[in-house]
Design a protein around this motif. Structure first.
Motif: not given
Length: 239
Positions: A7-15, A78-82, A84-93
């Motif tokens: 779900h949204r990747g692995a929403k409970g484990e990563a942003p 923000k608001g996800g599991p902690g 360390v590295r920044p996680c940009p909004i991805p393009r679907l592409e």
């Protein structure tokens, strides 16, 4: 065997809805995912759940008010599991390029008629470019989106997202020629599941995070579950 979708990747484990999240999902051997799409101002498909940026990035404003080049600069952890590295909004592409999923449920949120049309056509264009036509299902709870997809991109499979039982989800799914029903777990009775499957629908139940519920839905014969914790789902259903 009940299939597992992250779900949204692995929403409970990563942003959620970030490359890190989809990579985490794949690391568990879960090669199916669900994600959410909004169009940027310049018409690119961006992977983000809310129409606004605030919850996941802290930035004010709507996705549609920013070009893709700006959006990929925003850190969405923000608001996800902690993390360390920044996680940009991805393009679907970018996800199509970097993640080898067997199947993608691409959820399009409610949209105006024009926007729905632009979104489904953009999905179809990427599907062709990456040779993923058979591996994509456009899902939505929005009539506008389902109608646009059925009319403009009949080559892609469709799925109805059903959260409430006020309309018979099976009738709505049949009306739009859906092949998949993404059903809120609270609506998933053995009777409804069987009826949907007799109608030829793949029933994907969301959001399933408790091991006991995972096992119960698998026993019912759910075709797939969508979970925030793909690692836990693998242990529970495959262990």
């Amino acid at each position: 065997m009940t299939l597992i979708y992250g779900h949204r990747g692995a929403k409970g484990e990563a942003p959620e809805n970030t490359l890190a999240s989809f990579q985490r999902c794949l690391e568990h051997g879960v090669n199916r995912c669900e994600l959410d799409l909004h169009l940027s101002r310049d018409g690119e498909l961006m992977v983000i759940h809310d129409p606004t940026l605030k919850r996941t990035t802290g930035v004010r404003g709507k996705v549609v008010e920013h070009d893709a080049a700006e959006l990929i600069q925003y850190d969405a952890r923000k608001g996800g599991p902690g993390w360390v590295r920044p996680c940009p909004i991805p393009r679907l592409e970018d996800l199509f390029e970097q993640c080898r999923f067997e199947h993608w449920q691409l959820e399009v949120k409610s949209a105006s008629k024009v926007r729905a049309a632009r979104t489904v056509l953009a999905i179809a264009e990427l599907a062709e470019r990456f040779g993923l036509r058979e591996q994509i299902t456009i899902t939505s709870s929005s009539r506008e989106v389902l109608k646009a997809a059925r009319e403009l991109t009949p080559q892609l499979q469709l799925g109805l997202v059903a959260e409430y039982a006020w309309l018979d989800p099976l009738k709505v799914a049949a009306h739009y020629d859906c092949h998949l029903l993404a059903l809120n777990w609270t609506l998933c009775t053995p009777e409804r599941l069987l009826k949907a499957q007799k109608q030829g629908l793949h029933v994907s139940v969301w959001t399933v995070n408790e091991p006991a519920l995972m096992r119960r839905l698998a026993d019912f014969g759910a075709d797939s579950i969508i979970t925030d914790f793909p690692g836990l789902a693998v242990q529970t259903l495959r262990g």
